[in-house]
Write an enzyme that holds these catalytic residues in place. Structure first.
Site, PDB file in Angstrom:
ATOM      1  NE  ARG A  46     -15.403  20.738 -22.894  1.00 44.23           N
ATOM      2  CZ  ARG A  46     -16.073  21.454 -22.001  1.00 44.23           C
ATOM      3  NH1 ARG A  46     -15.968  22.775 -21.999  1.00 44.23           N
ATOM      4  NH2 ARG A  46     -16.840  20.865 -21.099  1.00 44.23           N
ATOM      5  CG  ASN A  83      -9.582  22.479 -16.639  1.00 43.41           C
ATOM      6  OD1 ASN A  83      -9.016  22.310 -15.566  1.00 43.41           O
ATOM      7  ND2 ASN A  83     -10.866  22.799 -16.746  1.00 43.41           N
ATOM      8  CB  CYS A 133      -9.837  24.463  -9.633  1.00 44.36           C
ATOM      9  SG  CYS A 133     -11.186  23.505 -10.344  1.00 44.36           S
ATOM     10  CG  HIS A 181     -10.935  18.741 -12.090  1.00 43.73           C
ATOM     11  ND1 HIS A 181     -11.145  18.898 -13.428  1.00 43.73           N
ATOM     12  CD2 HIS A 181     -11.315  19.913 -11.515  1.00 43.73           C
ATOM     13  CE1 HIS A 181     -11.611  20.121 -13.671  1.00 43.73           C
ATOM     14  NE2 HIS A 181     -11.712  20.751 -12.514  1.00 43.73           N
ATOM     15  CE1 TYR A 241     -13.997  17.390 -14.230  1.00 41.09           C
ATOM     16  CE2 TYR A 241     -14.755  18.787 -12.436  1.00 41.09           C
ATOM     17  CZ  TYR A 241     -14.496  18.604 -13.786  1.00 41.09           C
ATOM     18  OH  TYR A 241     -14.738  19.620 -14.670  1.00 41.09           O
TER      19      TYR A 241
HETATM   20  C1  G6P Z   1     -15.957  22.786 -13.699  1.00 40.68           C
HETATM   21  C2  G6P Z   1     -14.479  22.636 -13.524  1.00 40.68           C
HETATM   22  C3  G6P Z   1     -13.721  23.526 -14.463  1.00 40.68           C
HETATM   23  C4  G6P Z   1     -14.216  23.344 -15.867  1.00 40.68           C
HETATM   24  C5  G6P Z   1     -15.693  23.552 -15.965  1.00 40.68           C
HETATM   25  C6  G6P Z   1     -16.222  23.165 -17.335  1.00 40.68           C
HETATM   26  O1  G6P Z   1     -16.390  23.907 -13.090  1.00 40.68           O
HETATM   27  O2  G6P Z   1     -14.049  22.854 -12.209  1.00 40.68           O
HETATM   28  O3  G6P Z   1     -12.373  23.214 -14.371  1.00 40.68           O
HETATM   29  O4  G6P Z   1     -13.573  24.234 -16.734  1.00 40.68           O
HETATM   30  O5  G6P Z   1     -16.372  22.789 -15.038  1.00 40.68           O
HETATM   31  O6  G6P Z   1     -17.457  23.748 -17.544  1.00 40.68           O
HETATM   32  P1  G6P Z   1     -18.147  23.755 -18.987  1.00 40.68           P
HETATM   33  O7  G6P Z   1     -19.375  24.562 -18.823  1.00 40.68           O
HETATM   34  O8  G6P Z   1     -17.148  24.340 -19.934  1.00 40.68           O
HETATM   35  O9  G6P Z   1     -18.419  22.313 -19.292  1.00 40.68           O
END
Ligand code: G6P
Length: 447
Positions: A97, A151, A173, A203, A257
């Site tokens: 990531r 995701n 989601c 998103h 998003y």
């Molecule tokens: C949001 C999105 C999720 C994503 C998450 C990431 O809630 O809807 O799809 O996985 O954020 O969160 P993070 O704490 O990993 O950045």
């Protein structure tokens, strides 16, 4: 009547989010008797699996529910006879990531794990693994539902629906749940009284109408959301407010998003700043996760620690557990899910994935007809759907040309040349997790 006990298999069980899920099952035990929860991971995730799995065991014991928690690296054994399979894995873990975010930024474009170049690469790594899981499910638990949180959920659901051997698939989601909760809070009413007509893609979902106790309050809600102090935010996205005039004239609820598309410049500036200081979201999350696992190790901890709510995925278990419970109990309630369009949104192929409200019964979710999307939002939805389709095809075929095309048609990539440079760098960086691009070198393969 005694209901059948449920077996759930969670792939990516070593995730730091697992305590959320376990808490969700504990809370609902009376209506959803999960007797077996199998947490599955791979060798590289074994240490995390042990730590979070032992916390899960302590949580269940503390709550006094007869749920057996199994920890395993044997996916096939875990899948056998499952009623529901949830997937929450991260191929290449957080280091991948970090690359998804940092490499595009090196080229001066947005780096994010679910959209643009980062989203494409997360999809390219994830889709083949999920298709393999779908195939195993067809053999080992053909009646089970595959409930995916991994995701980019939109692209992944698209791929599973188009290329998967197992069609009982739903993408979930936490975003619609969060939007609804935030609107309820802004209006000062309980969440249950708020209904939102959600439609779009994962998103990239819009709230077309908002009702309170069945009365249409869209205008009032838009008026509130046009106030820069009253935004719908998420932990993982900079809370930049909308221009009031834009929000009002658009007239529908935007999701957090959407900032990537309507505030591209500002988000990019913000990301470039984090890039310089080593604080991209993935880097922040890596530190947060290390802290979480330190907490999880504590043998006296037997509940979900509140620190988990610093993550963007807070409340995802509500979305997941509500879906499972509604299928199990044949509830017929409405939930916002990623499913086969089947005509719900006009102009999107029947077999493509969309994020819409669905009735959920024992036969799974059935999308509620939306019709045509408003002209103001339809264009972007169509463009991102094209991106997801081409990206899914690239993931399945390992075609360099398709991957390049996916980037060139994505609105967050401003030039074909940049697309190629980013693509080459990212293919190299993620090589280990992209065998489909390197094995068949030649006709369809990379180089
Ligand atoms: C949001 C999105 C999720 C994503 C998450 C990431 O809630 O809807 O799809 O996985 O954020 O969160 P993070 O704490 O990993 O950045």
């Amino acid at each position: 009547m005694m209901k059948k006990a449920v077996k759930i298999t969670t792939i990516g069980g070593g995730s730091s989010y697992t305590p959320e899920l376990v808490e969700g099952f504990i809370k609902r035990y009376d209506e959803l008797p999960v007797r077996e929860l199998w947490l599955v991971d791979i060798e590289e995730g074994n240490e995390k699996l042990e730590i979070v799995g032992n916390l899960a065991k302590r949580m269940v014991e503390e709550a006094g529910v007869p749920m057996d928690i199994h920890l395993t690296l044997d996916r096939r054994q875990a899948l056998k006879g499952a009623d529901f399979v949830t997937t929450q894995m991260r191929v290449g873990q957080l280091d991948a990531r970090i690359k998804d975010e940092r490499i595009p930024l090196q080229h001066g474009i947005i780096g994010q794990e679910t959209n643009g170049a980062g989203g494409l690469f997360k999809g390219l790594r994830t889709i083949p693994v999920l298709l393999e899981i779908a195939e195993e499910m067809q053999e080992l638990c053909p009646d089970a539902w595959l409930i995916n949180f991994t995701n980019p959920a939109g692209m992944v659901t698209e791929a599973l629906l188009r290329y998967g051997k197992h069609q009982k698939v739903v993408g979930v989601c936490n975003l619609p749940v969060n939007v609804r909760m935030t609107i309820a809070r802004l209006l000062g009413v309980e969440t249950e009284r708020v209904q939102i007509d959600f439609a779009g893609l994962n998103h990239l979902v819009y709230g077309l109408n908002i009702y309170i106790d069945g009365d249409n309050k869209t205008k009032e809600v838009i008026e509130i959301l046009a106030d820069p102090e009253k935004q719908i935010t998420m932990r993982n996205i900079a809370p930049l407010p909308w221009l009031p005039e834009f929000q009002k004239s658009l007239g529908v609820v935007l999701c957090p998003y959407h900032r990537y598309y309507y505030k591209t410049k500002e988000i990019l500036e913000e990301e470039l700043e984090s890039f310089k200081t080593g604080k991209t979201r993935a880097e922040v999350v890596k530190r947060l996760e290390a802290e979480l696992f330190e907490l999880y190790k504590n043998p006296d901890l037997n509940i979900k620690p509140p620190q988990l709510e610093k993550r963007g995925g807070a409340y995802y278990s509500d979305a997941a557990c509500n879906l499972i419970s509604s299928i199990y109990n044949d509830k017929g309630d409405i939930q916002t899910l990623n499913v086969r369009n089947d005509g719900a949104i006009t102009g999107i192929p029947a077999e493509s994935a969309v994020e819409v409200n669905c009735f959920v019964t024992k036969d799974g979710p059935v999308p509620i007809a939306v019709g045509e999307l408003p002209v103001e939002v339809n264009g972007l939805v169509q463009q991102i759907k094209s991106f997801e389709r081409v990206a899914a095809e690239a993931a399945v075929t390992g075609s360099y040309e398709k991957a390049l095309l996916a980037l060139c048609i994505n609105p967050l990539v401003p030039s074909d040349e940049i697309a190629k440079n980013v693509l080459d760098d990212m293919l190299e960086a993620h090589k280990e997790f992209l065998p489909q691009f390197f094995q068949n070198a030649g006709e369809a393969g990379y180089r």
